[in-house]
Design a protein around this motif. Structure first.
Motif, short mmCIF file in Angstrom:
data_model
loop_
_atom_site.label_atom_id
_atom_site.label_comp_id
_atom_site.label_asym_id
_atom_site.label_seq_id
_atom_site.Cartn_x
_atom_site.Cartn_y
_atom_site.Cartn_z
N PRO A 318 66.97 46.80 46.64
CA PRO A 318 66.95 46.24 48.01
C PRO A 318 66.97 44.71 48.00
O PRO A 318 67.70 44.08 48.79
N ALA A 319 66.23 44.10 47.07
CA ALA A 319 66.21 42.63 46.97
C ALA A 319 67.57 42.10 46.51
O ALA A 319 68.09 41.11 47.04
N ALA A 336 76.20 50.75 53.08
CA ALA A 336 75.08 51.18 53.94
C ALA A 336 75.50 52.36 54.80
O ALA A 336 74.75 53.34 54.97
N GLU A 337 76.73 52.29 55.33
CA GLU A 337 77.21 53.39 56.18
C GLU A 337 77.34 54.69 55.39
O GLU A 337 76.95 55.77 55.85
N ILE A 338 77.88 54.59 54.17
CA ILE A 338 78.02 55.78 53.32
C ILE A 338 76.64 56.40 53.07
O ILE A 338 76.48 57.62 53.04
N LEU A 339 75.63 55.55 52.90
CA LEU A 339 74.27 56.03 52.62
C LEU A 339 73.50 56.41 53.89
O LEU A 339 72.31 56.69 53.84
N GLY A 340 74.19 56.42 55.04
CA GLY A 340 73.57 56.98 56.23
C GLY A 340 73.24 56.02 57.36
O GLY A 340 72.71 56.43 58.40
N ALA A 341 73.53 54.72 57.19
CA ALA A 341 73.19 53.76 58.25
C ALA A 341 74.21 53.84 59.40
O ALA A 341 75.39 54.11 59.18
N ASP A 342 73.74 53.60 60.61
CA ASP A 342 74.62 53.47 61.77
C ASP A 342 74.98 51.99 61.90
O ASP A 342 74.13 51.16 62.24
N ILE A 343 76.23 51.64 61.61
CA ILE A 343 76.61 50.21 61.58
C ILE A 343 77.48 49.83 62.78
O ILE A 343 78.08 48.76 62.80
N ARG A 344 77.52 50.69 63.82
CA ARG A 344 78.43 50.42 64.94
C ARG A 344 78.14 49.10 65.64
O ARG A 344 79.05 48.42 66.09
N LYS A 347 75.71 43.35 62.84
CA LYS A 347 76.30 42.01 62.68
C LYS A 347 76.59 41.79 61.20
O LYS A 347 75.77 42.13 60.34
N ILE A 348 77.74 41.17 60.92
CA ILE A 348 78.17 40.98 59.54
C ILE A 348 77.14 40.16 58.75
O ILE A 348 76.92 40.40 57.57
N LYS A 349 76.47 39.21 59.43
CA LYS A 349 75.49 38.37 58.71
C LYS A 349 74.24 39.16 58.30
O LYS A 349 73.47 38.72 57.45
N ASP A 350 74.05 40.35 58.87
CA ASP A 350 72.88 41.17 58.54
C ASP A 350 73.19 42.23 57.48
O ASP A 350 72.36 43.11 57.21
N ALA A 351 74.39 42.16 56.89
CA ALA A 351 74.84 43.23 55.97
C ALA A 351 73.83 43.51 54.86
O ALA A 351 73.52 44.66 54.57
N GLY A 352 73.31 42.45 54.23
CA GLY A 352 72.38 42.63 53.12
C GLY A 352 71.09 43.30 53.54
O GLY A 352 70.59 44.23 52.88
N LEU A 353 70.53 42.86 54.66
CA LEU A 353 69.27 43.43 55.15
C LEU A 353 69.47 44.90 55.55
O LEU A 353 68.59 45.74 55.31
N ILE A 354 70.63 45.20 56.13
CA ILE A 354 70.90 46.58 56.56
C ILE A 354 71.02 47.49 55.33
O ILE A 354 70.44 48.58 55.29
N LEU A 355 71.75 47.02 54.31
CA LEU A 355 71.86 47.83 53.09
C LEU A 355 70.50 47.99 52.42
O LEU A 355 70.14 49.08 51.96
N ALA A 356 69.72 46.91 52.39
CA ALA A 356 68.38 46.97 51.77
C ALA A 356 67.49 47.99 52.48
O ALA A 356 66.82 48.81 51.84
N ASP A 357 67.48 47.96 53.80
CA ASP A 357 66.68 48.91 54.57
C ASP A 357 67.14 50.35 54.34
O ASP A 357 66.33 51.28 54.21
N THR A 358 68.46 50.52 54.29
CA THR A 358 69.03 51.86 54.06
C THR A 358 68.62 52.38 52.68
O THR A 358 68.25 53.55 52.53
N LEU A 359 68.67 51.49 51.69
CA LEU A 359 68.27 51.87 50.34
C LEU A 359 66.79 52.24 50.29
O LEU A 359 66.41 53.24 49.68
N ARG A 360 65.94 51.42 50.92
CA ARG A 360 64.50 51.72 50.90
C ARG A 360 64.22 53.11 51.47
O ARG A 360 63.47 53.89 50.90
N LYS A 361 64.85 53.42 52.59
CA LYS A 361 64.65 54.73 53.22
C LYS A 361 65.12 55.84 52.27
O LYS A 361 64.44 56.84 52.05
N PHE A 362 66.31 55.66 51.71
CA PHE A 362 66.90 56.64 50.79
C PHE A 362 65.97 56.87 49.59
O PHE A 362 65.70 58.01 49.19
N LEU A 363 65.44 55.76 49.04
CA LEU A 363 64.61 55.85 47.84
C LEU A 363 63.23 56.43 48.14
O LEU A 363 62.71 57.24 47.37
#
Length: 392
Positions: A318-319, A336-344, A347-363
């Motif tokens: 996540p970091a 993030a979308e492949i791992l289940g996030a709703d990215i509709r 914002k592009i600038k939040d990409a890292g935080l969104i992937l990190a949150d998605t990973l934390r939930k998945f893990l």
């Protein structure tokens, strides 16, 4: 693109003896570890060898998470045996140890550090011919059956390093999904985390066009070349399989469909990262596992403290992806979308935080240890962890 030949299918292991017979092998080294030597995957290999009249010797002293010393012990065995072919039955530890044994027994005058990656070793190119080598993976994780990479703990510096050369990749990888049925729950999870990071890191690695300078001779071109159009296909496909099947494979040991698909995903991700490379999750993982104090992972039957490779890799993810997203935010959002996030509405600038949150939930859904503190590290260890990361 370099990749081993792959043969896939339930029960395909029974063909290994025929393959060795077809190769004209007279004396074969079979490598495995103490846990596997009593289990069906090894028995299936030995039955096939016996049935096809293949003379073999067993080496079952492979260390889970190998060290320079455990590599050298296997190399000594290989040199004495004068084998003309190798078979590895196991996870990444076994397959990597067998790669080293094949290399150094084929180049007996070489010093151990000659082929080890710089700056720890000399990183020499492999120019000697190696013996035929069949890898039979029993975990859905490392993808080692498809790559020219062998990883070990260099005890003197308490850091993991490796040997990287297309020359050491197996001649054939036999992917038999029947073998994954014997993996305990945490082994499925931790080896699956390795597949997850192989796919994510290969897809977000520095693009090959941004790597420079061009090697003066193609023999010096590294196995890890940066993200590229072919590796991308394999990495994304592996990520989709992980998203669909990893949780099922961990939770239900008798879900053969899930375990078989994870076995394939491991090889697919291997084809991806074996040519693109990995980056920070793996670079930072080596001191995390190398500096282990007293942590012993559940479901691993070993006599030494152990942070399994896949766990050491995924804990920083996540970091890491929060940090790397500004290079290729679209790829981070796609992951993030492949791992289940709703990215509709993302914002592009939040990409890292969104992937990190998605990973934390998945893990956390998979009961991962909660960060480095959970495996015995504190703030005081950070300088040593940084020092161990820099050579990578």
């Amino acid at each position: 693109m370099a990749v081993s030949n792959i043969r896939y299918g339930e029960g395909v292991t029974k063909e290994v003896g025929m393959d060795l017979h077809n190769l004209g092998a007279r004396k074969v080294c079979v490598m495995t570890d103490q846990n596997l030597c009593q289990l069906p995957p090894v028995k299936a290999v030995l039955n096939s060898l016996t049935k096809n009249g293949i003379t073999f010797q067993m080496y079952d002293d492979v260390r889970v998470e190998p060290t320079d010393q455990s590599f050298m012990d296997a190399i000594t065995f290989a040199k004495k045996g004068e084998f003309d072919a190798y078979v590895a039955v196991g996870g990444g530890s076994v397959i990597d140890t067998c790669k080293a044994a094949n290399l150094y027994s084929s180049s007996p005058e070489s010093d151990f550090l000659d082929y080890v990656n710089a700056p720890i070793g000399k990183g020499k190119s492999v120019t000697v011919p190696l013996k035929p080598f069949i890898a039979v993976p029993t975990t859905a994780g490392t993808g080692s059956e498809t790559t020219g990479i062998a990883i070990f703990d260099y005890k003197e510096l308490k850091v993991k390093t490796g040997i990287a050369s297309r020359a050491i990749k197996p001649t054939l990888g036999m992917i038999d999904p029947l073998h994954t049925i014997h993996m305990p729950e945490r082994v499925v999870a931790n080896s699956g985390f390795d597949v997850l990071c192989h796919a994510l890191e290969a897809y977000t690695a520095l693009p090959y066009k941004m790597r420079s300078p061009c090697p003066s001779n193609p023999i010096n071109r590294p196995a890890y070349q940066g993200s590229n159009p072919i590796s991308d296909v394999w990495a994304v496909h592996a990520l989709r399989i992980v998203a669909e099947y990893l949780k099922r494979a961990v939770r239900m040991p008798d879900d053969h469909e899930a375990r078989a698909n994870m076995h394939l995903a491991s090889a697919f991700a291997g084809i991806g990262f074996g040519n693109a490379g990995v980056h920070l999750c793996h670079g930072m993982s080596y001191p995390i596992s190398g500096l282990v104090k007293s942590y012993r992972a559940k479901d691993y039957n070993v006599d030494h403290p152990l942070v399994p490779h896949g766990l050491s890799v995924v804990l920083t993810s996540p970091a890491v992806f929060t940090f790397t997203a500004e290079m290729c935010p679209e790829r981070h959002l796609e992951a993030a979308e492949i791992l289940g996030a709703d990215i509709r509405t993302a914002k592009i600038k939040d990409a890292g935080l969104i992937l990190a949150d998605t990973l934390r939930k998945f893990l956390f859904d998979l009961n991962v240890d909660d960060g480095l503190a959970a495996i015995g590290y504190s703030k005081a260890d950070i300088p040593a962890l940084v020092k161990g990361t820099l050579p990578q």
